[in-house]
Enzyme design. Structure first.
Site, mmCIF file in Angstrom:
data_model
loop_
_atom_site.group_PDB
_atom_site.id
_atom_site.type_symbol
_atom_site.label_atom_id
_atom_site.label_comp_id
_atom_site.label_asym_id
_atom_site.label_seq_id
_atom_site.Cartn_x
_atom_site.Cartn_y
_atom_site.Cartn_z
ATOM 1 N N GLN A 60 -60.413 -25.091 -49.751
ATOM 2 C CA GLN A 60 -60.640 -25.382 -48.405
ATOM 3 C C GLN A 60 -61.688 -26.256 -48.132
ATOM 4 O O GLN A 60 -62.821 -25.961 -48.866
ATOM 5 C CB GLN A 60 -60.793 -24.226 -47.686
ATOM 6 C CG GLN A 60 -60.523 -24.028 -46.016
ATOM 7 C CD GLN A 60 -60.817 -22.884 -45.135
ATOM 8 O OE1 GLN A 60 -61.408 -22.003 -45.715
ATOM 9 N NE2 GLN A 60 -60.289 -23.015 -44.050
ATOM 10 N N GLY A 91 -69.941 -17.620 -48.557
ATOM 11 C CA GLY A 91 -69.969 -16.183 -48.634
ATOM 12 C C GLY A 91 -68.653 -15.519 -49.131
ATOM 13 O O GLY A 91 -68.613 -14.692 -50.372
ATOM 14 N N GLU A 100 -60.921 -16.749 -48.750
ATOM 15 C CA GLU A 100 -59.671 -15.755 -48.472
ATOM 16 C C GLU A 100 -58.715 -16.406 -49.614
ATOM 17 O O GLU A 100 -57.555 -16.108 -48.948
ATOM 18 C CB GLU A 100 -59.239 -15.771 -46.894
ATOM 19 C CG GLU A 100 -58.811 -17.083 -46.427
ATOM 20 C CD GLU A 100 -59.757 -18.231 -45.788
ATOM 21 O OE1 GLU A 100 -61.010 -18.083 -46.266
ATOM 22 O OE2 GLU A 100 -59.370 -18.794 -44.891
ATOM 23 N N HIS A 127 -63.778 -9.495 -43.205
ATOM 24 C CA HIS A 127 -63.408 -10.843 -42.676
ATOM 25 C C HIS A 127 -62.339 -11.486 -43.739
ATOM 26 O O HIS A 127 -61.398 -12.054 -43.154
ATOM 27 C CB HIS A 127 -64.896 -11.670 -42.734
ATOM 28 C CG HIS A 127 -64.599 -13.180 -42.234
ATOM 29 N ND1 HIS A 127 -64.488 -13.496 -40.967
ATOM 30 C CD2 HIS A 127 -64.035 -14.179 -42.788
ATOM 31 C CE1 HIS A 127 -64.431 -14.660 -40.916
ATOM 32 N NE2 HIS A 127 -64.037 -15.405 -42.151
ATOM 33 N N GLU A 128 -62.754 -11.601 -44.776
ATOM 34 C CA GLU A 128 -61.638 -12.202 -45.981
ATOM 35 C C GLU A 128 -60.315 -11.557 -45.864
ATOM 36 O O GLU A 128 -59.228 -12.033 -46.195
ATOM 37 C CB GLU A 128 -62.240 -12.564 -47.228
ATOM 38 C CG GLU A 128 -63.644 -13.117 -47.324
ATOM 39 C CD GLU A 128 -63.840 -14.239 -46.649
ATOM 40 O OE1 GLU A 128 -62.681 -15.037 -46.457
ATOM 41 O OE2 GLU A 128 -64.715 -14.721 -46.039
ATOM 42 N N HIS A 154 -58.073 -12.488 -43.159
ATOM 43 C CA HIS A 154 -57.373 -13.621 -43.144
ATOM 44 C C HIS A 154 -56.207 -13.652 -43.528
ATOM 45 O O HIS A 154 -55.264 -14.439 -43.498
ATOM 46 C CB HIS A 154 -58.655 -14.625 -43.882
ATOM 47 C CG HIS A 154 -59.215 -15.247 -43.447
ATOM 48 N ND1 HIS A 154 -59.081 -16.210 -42.318
ATOM 49 C CD2 HIS A 154 -60.871 -15.500 -43.628
ATOM 50 C CE1 HIS A 154 -60.108 -16.790 -41.885
ATOM 51 N NE2 HIS A 154 -61.271 -16.546 -42.734
ATOM 52 N N GLU A 192 -60.486 -19.072 -37.933
ATOM 53 C CA GLU A 192 -61.610 -18.128 -38.139
ATOM 54 C C GLU A 192 -61.687 -17.354 -36.810
ATOM 55 O O GLU A 192 -62.445 -16.223 -36.866
ATOM 56 C CB GLU A 192 -62.724 -19.071 -38.415
ATOM 57 C CG GLU A 192 -62.733 -20.070 -39.593
ATOM 58 C CD GLU A 192 -62.667 -19.000 -40.939
ATOM 59 O OE1 GLU A 192 -63.030 -18.047 -40.877
ATOM 60 O OE2 GLU A 192 -62.091 -19.558 -41.983
ATOM 61 N N ASP A 224 -65.137 -29.879 -42.732
ATOM 62 C CA ASP A 224 -66.244 -28.855 -42.767
ATOM 63 C C ASP A 224 -67.226 -29.164 -41.364
ATOM 64 O O ASP A 224 -67.817 -27.883 -41.277
ATOM 65 C CB ASP A 224 -67.076 -29.081 -44.021
ATOM 66 C CG ASP A 224 -66.544 -28.612 -45.265
ATOM 67 O OD1 ASP A 224 -65.282 -28.093 -45.253
ATOM 68 O OD2 ASP A 224 -67.206 -28.493 -46.221
ATOM 69 N N TYR A 278 -65.800 -19.844 -35.033
ATOM 70 C CA TYR A 278 -65.763 -18.301 -35.526
ATOM 71 C C TYR A 278 -66.097 -17.293 -34.301
ATOM 72 O O TYR A 278 -65.627 -16.663 -34.046
ATOM 73 C CB TYR A 278 -66.938 -18.117 -36.470
ATOM 74 C CG TYR A 278 -66.610 -18.709 -38.063
ATOM 75 C CD1 TYR A 278 -66.713 -20.075 -38.127
ATOM 76 C CD2 TYR A 278 -66.413 -17.831 -38.964
ATOM 77 C CE1 TYR A 278 -66.371 -20.554 -39.641
ATOM 78 C CE2 TYR A 278 -65.870 -18.224 -40.277
ATOM 79 C CZ TYR A 278 -66.222 -19.724 -40.306
ATOM 80 O OH TYR A 278 -65.873 -19.996 -41.664
HETATM 81 N N1 BES Z 1 -62.368 -19.760 -45.061
HETATM 82 C C1 BES Z 1 -63.566 -19.543 -44.688
HETATM 83 C C2 BES Z 1 -64.615 -20.383 -45.696
HETATM 84 C C3 BES Z 1 -64.300 -21.890 -45.590
HETATM 85 C C4 BES Z 1 -64.194 -22.570 -44.088
HETATM 86 C C5 BES Z 1 -64.464 -22.821 -46.542
HETATM 87 C C6 BES Z 1 -64.139 -24.024 -43.877
HETATM 88 C C7 BES Z 1 -64.238 -24.236 -46.382
HETATM 89 C C8 BES Z 1 -64.075 -24.772 -45.157
HETATM 90 C C9 BES Z 1 -64.454 -17.899 -45.006
HETATM 91 O O1 BES Z 1 -63.298 -16.949 -44.736
HETATM 92 C C10 BES Z 1 -65.527 -17.882 -44.116
HETATM 93 O O2 BES Z 1 -65.388 -17.929 -43.127
HETATM 94 N N2 BES Z 1 -66.504 -17.463 -44.862
HETATM 95 C C11 BES Z 1 -67.573 -17.026 -44.431
HETATM 96 C C12 BES Z 1 -67.776 -15.467 -44.294
HETATM 97 C C13 BES Z 1 -67.446 -14.834 -43.004
HETATM 98 C C14 BES Z 1 -68.186 -13.391 -43.072
HETATM 99 C C15 BES Z 1 -68.136 -15.620 -41.643
HETATM 100 C C16 BES Z 1 -68.896 -17.480 -45.137
HETATM 101 O O3 BES Z 1 -68.700 -18.066 -46.247
HETATM 102 O O4 BES Z 1 -70.108 -17.507 -44.669
HETATM 103 ZN ZN ZN Z 2 -63.177 -16.893 -42.303
#
Ligand code: BES
Ligand code: ZN
Length: 632
Positions: free
Chosen positions: A169, A296, A299, A323-324, A327, A346, A405, A413
């Site tokens: 992603q 962090g 998913e 969170h994951e 998803h 998100e 990104d 979120y």
């Molecule tokens: N899917 C996201 C990570 C992501 C988003 C990767 C956009 C690449 C592009 C993942 O589910 C996520 O949101 N991770 C968060 C943790 C969450 C508890 C808010 C992170 O990595 O901080």
């Molecule tokens: Zn997420």
């Protein structure tokens, strides 16, 4: 032969028409009218794929990892559906070398690699026939492929074996698998992966729990998923069971810590199912990666990828797992059609995550977590409104020509989650939960645009209940609407009271902080240290509470940023260790940004970065390069 591409990069309106028209045929006004009449055609600005003509239904990877050369090589076979009798199939590739393409397993065909765009890579245009059933692309990745991080043994917990992981992603799968890399298409996949015999390979698929004798691993993902969820990790891994259908993969030295930290994961799955329906993916496992993982969590279906920085030793950061896991419904079962609709992934997930936390740990704790999120939203919303792209505070984004990104902000979120929370408060929880369950059921294994969601919301929740709601303002308006619900935690008010005393005490003991404060009370405490506190106040607090070296990554990262602001230098050796070891962008970006605000800080940042950068995944180092104006 690889020839130069015939068409150059077109403006998006033209590109949309190009994607809609059959290969090469002249576009007419009639076409346009009939296209508009057709069922919604979704244009993904971040993919070259001609999904309206030809679609992959299933892909099979036959690949090997070469740790010496830091490349993956092999082939990918696409089982395709030709919707229009097209004679070309367009895939996305980035930093990939294609050597040959076969139709139906045997017939070599011609292909072209189009102009290279730094963000999107290149279109790979393959000559096919209307009756072609499979297209097999033989390829090799390059050592700097954006999705891949090749770690040397020093960068792992065990220090003995190398490691490889992928992060797809948003648009990085195309750097290791030639594919139609748009979330708007769903595919099943299978894979045969060869790795060194002392390592184990796992994917977002069914996984073996022990190493194979010959380094060969076979994978199947039988549910259709978007390409950004194809994922692979290879390392010295061990598996431990957590519950009936939950478990964890990690390096041997971390297994016990993981089993302790994730004791509640099976309960989370049960809670999630109780809320919004069956878990559709079979097993739910987690892999805890080396600390350079840039996020962090990610998913990847059946196998969440996670940072070891959530191993706080007290289970206080496991909302990330909730969170994951969430998803598995919002994102993986019902997927944003384009990256402009990212909040559908998100925002729903943050809302759902909080509901899981409430089920498993109670409302008081869930509210605390949500209030922390809201503080972050207010801060980031201000920041974005005053920046270059105030329109990024809308839920529906326009990321044309930008990296998807860029949409990874608290808007998608947290504003997204508060939109849903406000809807919940308006119609009542029971009706809202029924609505969400039905939404997931009605759209399972489908992709959804923001506009489809708005129509669905109107028809299934607002109209039937005769409710007027400012949906348009929430989605297409900037900032946070006035009717946003509030969350207030009593516990945080007590923390704020303590904060007010900080500048008037000589010894932090006089604050009488209760022994049982949670990580989130401490986070609230650090965030609410009065604006007039100075470096000596921070030194006093650090002497008593030891934030700089406390082992909780969230607290340390928050503390470092504040300390830099205040010129408190007691953090320096600890912050340096942290920055060299941890590659999680969410922590790195604020710390480096704060350092970069002064000449002295910037020099310090660069000195640390020269050591730290080799440990980071491309997602993190490209962000930090920008922040520091790094030119190597
Ligand atoms: N899917 C996201 C990570 C992501 C988003 C990767 C956009 C690449 C592009 C993942 O589910 C996520 O949101 N991770 C968060 C943790 C969450 C508890 C808010 C992170 O990595 O901080
Ligand atoms: Zn997420």
């Amino acid at each position: 032969m690889i020839k130069a591409l015939k068409y150059t990069k077109l403006p998006s309106a033209l590109m949309a028409l190009f994607l809609l028209s059959c290969g090469g045929s002249e576009h007419t006004a009639d076409d346009e009218a009939s296209n508009e009449a057709e069922a919604q055609v979704v244009v993904d600005k971040h993919s070259y794929a001609n999904l309206n003509e030809v679609k992959t239904k299933h892909l099979h990877l036959d690949i090997a990892t070469d740790f010496d050369r830091k490349v993956i090589n092999g082939s990918v076979r696409h089982d395709i559906e030709n919707l229009t009798g097209a004679d070309k199939m367009v895939m996305d590739i980035n930093q990939i070398t294609v050597s040959k393409v076969l139709l139906d397993g045997s017939e070599e065909t011609t292909f072209e690699v189009g102009d290279y765009d730094e963000l999107l890579g290149s279109p790979l245009t393959i000559d096919i026939k209307p009756e072609t059933k499979t297209v097999t692309v033989f390829y090799e990745t390059t050592p700097d492929a954006g999705a891949l991080q090749w770690l040397n043994p020093q960068q792992t917990a065990g220090k003995k074996h190398p490691y490889l992981f992928t992060q797809g992603q948003a648009i990085l799968t195309r750097t290791w698998v030639p594919c139609q890399d748009s979330p708007g298409n769903r595919i099943t996949y299978s894979a045969d992966v060869k790795v060194p015999v002392d390592l184990m390979a796992v994917m977002s698929a069914n996984n073996d729990t022990v190493k194979s004798a010959d380094g060969m691993y076979h994978f199947e993902m039988k549910k259709p998923i978007p390409s950004y969820l194809i994922a692979l990790a290879v390392g010295d891994l061990e598996f431990a069971s957590l519950g009936q259908r939950t478990g964890v993969f990690t390096e041997p030295s971390l297994v016990d810590d993981c089993v302790y930290e994730f004791a509640d994961v099976e309960d989370m799955v049960i809670a999630a199912e109780g809320l919004y329906g069956d878990y559709k993916w079979g097993r739910y496992d987690i892999i805890v990666l080396p600390p350079s993982f840039p996020f962090g969590g990610m998913e990847n279906p059946k196998l969440t990828f996670a940072t070891p920085t959530i191993l706080a030793g007290d289970r206080s950061l496991v909302s990330l797992v909730a969170h994951e896991l969430a998803h598995s419904w919002s994102g993986n079962l019902v997927t944003n059609a384009t990256w402009d609709d990212f909040w559908l992934n998100e925002g729903f997930t943050v809302y759902f995550e909080n509901r899981i936390m409430e089920e498993v740990y109670g409302k008081e704790y869930a509210d605390m977590l949500m209030e922390i999120e809201y503080q972050g939203l207010e801060y980031e919303n201000e920041d974005i409104i005053n920046g270059e792209h105030p329109e990024d505070t809308k839920l529906k984004l326009d990321l044309e020509g930008r990296n998807p990104d860029d949409g990874m902000t608290a808007i998608a979120y947290v504003k997204g989650a508060f939109f849903l929370k406000t809807l919940e408060a308006t119609v009542g929880r029971e009706k809202f939960d029924d609505f969400l369950s039905k939404y997931f059921k009605d759209h399972e294994f489908e992709t959804v645009t923001t506009e489809m969601f708005i129509a669905y919301l109107e028809d299934n929740l607002l109209k039937p209940n005769d409710v007027e709601f400012n949906t348009e303002e929430w989605i297409y308006g900037e900032g946070i609407p006035d009717n946003c619900v509030e969350v207030n935690s009593d516990k945080f008010e007590k923390v704020s009271d303590k904060c007010e005393l900080i500048t008037s005490v000589k010894d932090a003991k006089e604050l009488n902080i209760p022994a049982n404060w949670s990580t989130h009370e401490w986070l609230h405490f650090i965030r609410h240290i009065p604006a007039d506190a100075d470096a000596s106040d921070l030194a006093m607090l650090d002497a008593e509470f030891g934030f700089s070296d406390c082992g909780n990554s969230e607290i340390m990262a928050e503390w470092y940023v504040l300390s830099i602001k205040k010129g408190y230098k007691g953090i320096d050796p600890h912050m340096e260790d942290f920055l060299v070891k941890v590659g999680r962008r969410k922590f790195l970006a604020p710390i480096y940004s704060e350092l970069a605000k002064t000449d002295e800080g910037l020099a310090h940042a660069k000195q640390i970065y020269s050591k730290a950068r080799p440990n980071y995944h491309s997602i993190s180092y490209l962000t930090i390069d920008d922040i520091l104006g790094w030119e190597g």
